[in-house]
Scaffold this active site. Structure first.
Site, mmCIF file in Angstrom:
data_model
loop_
_atom_site.group_PDB
_atom_site.id
_atom_site.type_symbol
_atom_site.label_atom_id
_atom_site.label_comp_id
_atom_site.label_asym_id
_atom_site.label_seq_id
_atom_site.Cartn_x
_atom_site.Cartn_y
_atom_site.Cartn_z
ATOM 1 N N HIS A 48 -1.947 -13.006 -7.707
ATOM 2 C CA HIS A 48 -1.900 -13.216 -9.156
ATOM 3 C C HIS A 48 -2.961 -12.357 -9.857
ATOM 4 O O HIS A 48 -2.693 -11.737 -10.889
ATOM 5 C CB HIS A 48 -2.116 -14.694 -9.476
ATOM 6 N N GLU A 70 4.167 -12.724 -5.453
ATOM 7 C CA GLU A 70 3.590 -13.960 -5.988
ATOM 8 C C GLU A 70 4.647 -15.059 -6.052
ATOM 9 O O GLU A 70 4.393 -16.223 -5.714
ATOM 10 C CB GLU A 70 3.024 -13.670 -7.381
ATOM 11 N N ASN A 451 -5.982 4.707 20.688
ATOM 12 C CA ASN A 451 -6.001 5.192 22.070
ATOM 13 C C ASN A 451 -6.167 4.048 23.066
ATOM 14 O O ASN A 451 -5.545 4.034 24.127
ATOM 15 C CB ASN A 451 -7.130 6.211 22.254
#
Length: 720
Positions: A48, A70, A451
């Site tokens: 919000h 929202e 990695n």
């Protein structure tokens, strides 16, 4: 970029980091009947706020997307939609999309983002998952505007309902605010309103004009009537008459604020939908509740009952503490701190000049008294300058946890296929490091974590075959060691396949067939461009560019990297970084008539050596240093200087090293240790090999700072 956009980007970045962390917590509660309501509310309020701020910054795409996200969260917190894997995935996609759109706002370059597919996916999820029977909120009976009721937390909703039922007036205050000193102004206004009654909630509004930057709606309860509230608002020094408008929240007497001449003073949002007639009272709504629900609302008190003293809830006190903390926090642009550090650097140079003058007047007996006073003054100034430098450095230092907090989300995304399970453990998050270093280290650690997950930790079937836990462990640890910060990336995977790495190096022509690599040579090969032990190229890694980028960044940061590995047990990379990049200790050396600075953090030792101690191995000068063979480098050869050491029988060797790699740098003289300020070489000289920067001495001479990593790399290349 104007100030408003800068603030928007900075605050939005913080909100997005918080959303990543909270969505990871929410993901752990998938398929729970009742997810943690406080966590759901926290995510909802973040979205919000992001939506309101984006409207203020005219970031319409972000506003549209966060509005939809929202709405999804609103359905979840009202138990109208189930928390599923698809639900969380869509929210993560939304957060990633907002990050891209934020880049569009900051750069002004269109990122060619199409929101329609993602918004359609969210609509499709809602169509298939939303419960058809909707639960009516008690606030709906009082016709509280939806734009207010739908963003209230459970605590705020309960406080509002309780206050209404007690007949205490509720007011809606609309504030016009400037971005300058915003947090302090809001804090002071809310503190004064809380002195009259109780602030229930505050809501940002996506609206701005030439006279204000932000509108904030404050909903509060107060036993006073509207005219009394207005009189007290006039006494708030932070508010001018044109800075606010006020009206009752319940549509009982909207004409009062008009008669007081308040509403026209600022632009107010569009009229609310389905307003009640002014004659409708709480009693009417109460009767309607009995008719619609078949049972009365809890018994209410008389309308003008004063606010009762009630114990503060955790929510209220938390909000007050948060507001107090706002007053104790100041956002400072890192460029301003850089400028302060540069000024301190100039003072450091001035200190060196004064110390030089001190040494010049010391031998003169006529100036003994002056020298004594000068020495005392220099000592005092040096102490205060050191305090000032430490103070500024402390301001620049931030917890490395700000960096570490990004990686749980990355690990989660890397293991979404289900082929591997990885548990990320974070340690030392309170360890502090210079903000500039942290900003640079983000990409380095991303490469190393990718990695570790892709190359290091084995797939589930292979781990079972090796009698390992199904879930691999990845540890990210940070701690301080002297004037350095150490960051360790450790996994319990397969370890580095030395044979495969050697074969890749042979194929790339980096080493000759049959060569046996030392640990330092293995590290050098790993950091080379195009070297990868991955069988196939994936979206994660395998192109052989990750560790090369790591080497480049660490070289720029004056950092080092080392590793430990055991076949079948795992690998640990150890990164050492200076606490700050601005001011360092150096050893000044002289070669021919040139003075160079060597960072003291790279100097292991120095000694005087005679010519007969030098031997040649494969045309490379070396010497025996205790139980090791030390390669030697003459700076006269490296920098094409006249060979001043040709007729000398003795000279000095400075042993410098990174991790296990060591070389001896041959110089003519060891001059002094000094604290210096690093200055960049500039655009045209930035890529000059062998040099990390420059500095100015107290007497005004410019001295080049040696790049130890570059010197070692050039010697390794010569060996290869």
């Amino acid at each position: 970029m104007d100030e408003l956009i800068e603030v928007f980007i900075e605050e939005s970045t913080e909100i997005l980091e918080s959303l990543d962390q909270n969505l990871l917590k929410l993901e752990q509660q998938i398929n729970r009947e009742n997810p943690d309501p406080e966590l759901v509310n926290q995510i909802f309020r973040s979205l919000h706020t992001l939506k309101g701020n984006s409207g203020l910054a005219s970031a319409d795409k972000i506003k549209e997307l966060t509005h939809k996200m929202e709405f999804l969260l609103d359905l979840l917190r009202k138990n109208k939609i189930r928390l599923t894997e698809a639900f969380v995935d869509l929210l993560f996609k939304g957060v990633d999309m907002v990050k891209i759109l934020l880049k569009e706002v900051s750069t002004g370059v269109d990122q060619q983002v199409n929101l329609s597919d993602l918004l359609a996916q969210m609509d499709h999820l809602m169509e298939g998952e939303v419960t058809p029977t909707e639960k009516t909120s008690p606030l709906d009976l009082y016709h509280i505007p939806k734009e207010i009721s739908r963003v209230l937390t459970e605590y705020e909703e309960a406080r509002l309902l309780d206050t209404i039922q007690k007949g205490i007036p509720i007011y809606e205050l609309l504030l016009n605010l400037k971005i300058t000193d915003l947090e302090r102004t809001i804090s002071q206004i809310l503190e004064k309103i809380n002195g009259w009654g109780e602030v229930i909630t505050k809501l940002p509004i996506s609206k701005s004009s030439s006279t204000f930057d932000l509108q904030l709606k404050v909903i509060f309860a107060c036993k006073w009537n509207l005219s009394e509230v207005v009189e007290n608002l006039k006494n708030i020094t932070e508010l001018q008459p044109t800075d606010y408008a006020i009206q009752p929240l319940l549509p009982e007497d909207k004409t009062i604020s008009q008669s007081l001449g308040l509403a026209p003073s600022i632009p107010v949002e569009e009229p609310r939908s389905t307003p009640l007639e002014t004659s409708v009272s709480i009693e009417t709504a109460h009767a309607k509740a009995v008719e619609e629900q078949g049972k009365p609302l809890p018994e209410k008190v008389e309308k003008q009952t004063p606010l009762q003293e009630q114990p503060k809830s955790t929510g209220g006190s938390g909000e007050k503490e948060s507001l107090e903390s706002w007053g104790n926090t100041v956002r400072v642009d890192i460029k301003k701190l850089d400028n302060l550090m540069n000024i301190v650097g100039e003072l450091v140079l001035a200190k060196a000049r004064y110390q030089q003058i001190e040494s010049q007047i010391e031998p003169d007996p006529k100036l003994r008294v002056l020298w004594d006073e000068f020495k005392k003054n220099n000592k005092f100034t040096s102490k205060k300058l050191e305090d000032l430098r430490e103070g500024i450095l402390q301001v620049r230092m931030v917890p490395i946890g700000q960096l570490f907090s990004r990686f749980p989300r990355i690990v989660r995304d890397l293991t979404r296929t289900g082929e591997k399970k990885v548990r990320l453990i974070l340690k030392g998050e309170d360890t502090e490091l210079d903000k500039a270093v942290i900003d640079e280290m983000g990409e380095v650690l991303v490469h190393m974590i990718r990695n570790a997950v892709d190359h290091g930790i084995e797939p589930i079937p292979l781990r079972l075959e090796r009698n390992k836990p199904i879930e691999g462990t990845l540890i990210l640890n940070a701690y301080q060691e002297g004037s350095h910060i150490v960051i360790e990336v450790e996994d319990d995977g397969s370890g580095i396949d030395v044979d495969k790495l050697t074969q890749r190096a042979i194929e790339r022509g980096l080493i000759e067939k049959g060569a046996h690599l030392s640990k330092s040579e293995l590290l050098s090969v790993m950091m080379s461009t195009g070297i990868s032990t991955a069988q196939t190229i994936t979206d994660i890694s395998g192109r052989g560019v990750g560790m090369d980028a790591v080497k480049s960044t660490l070289s720029k940061l004056k950092g080092t990297i080392d590793f430990e590995t055991a076949p079948g047990l795992g690998t640990r990379f150890i990164i050492k970084l200076p606490l700050t990049l601005a001011i360092i200790q150096v050893l000044l050396v002289k070669v021919v008539d040139q003075i160079y600075a060597i960072p003291l953090t790279s100097v292991l030792e120095s000694f005087k050596m005679t010519r007969d101690k030098i031997e040649l191995i494969d045309k490379q000068e070396v010497t025996q240093l205790r139980d090791m063979i030390l390669p030697l480098m003459r700076l006269t050869d490296a920098f094409n200087l006249p060979n001043s050491q040709g007729n000398k029988n003795s000279f000095y060797v400075v042993v410098v090293g990174l991790a296990e790699r060591k070389i001896g740098v041959i110089v003519d003289e060891l001059l002094d240790q000094q604290e210096i300020v690093i200055k960049p070489l500039g655009r045209y000289l930035a890529d000059t090999p062998g040099f990390a920067g420059a500095t100015t001495l107290g007497d005004g001479r410019v001295v080049l700072i040696l790049d130890v990593a570059g010197l070692i790399e050039s010697l390794n290349a010569k060996f290869r």
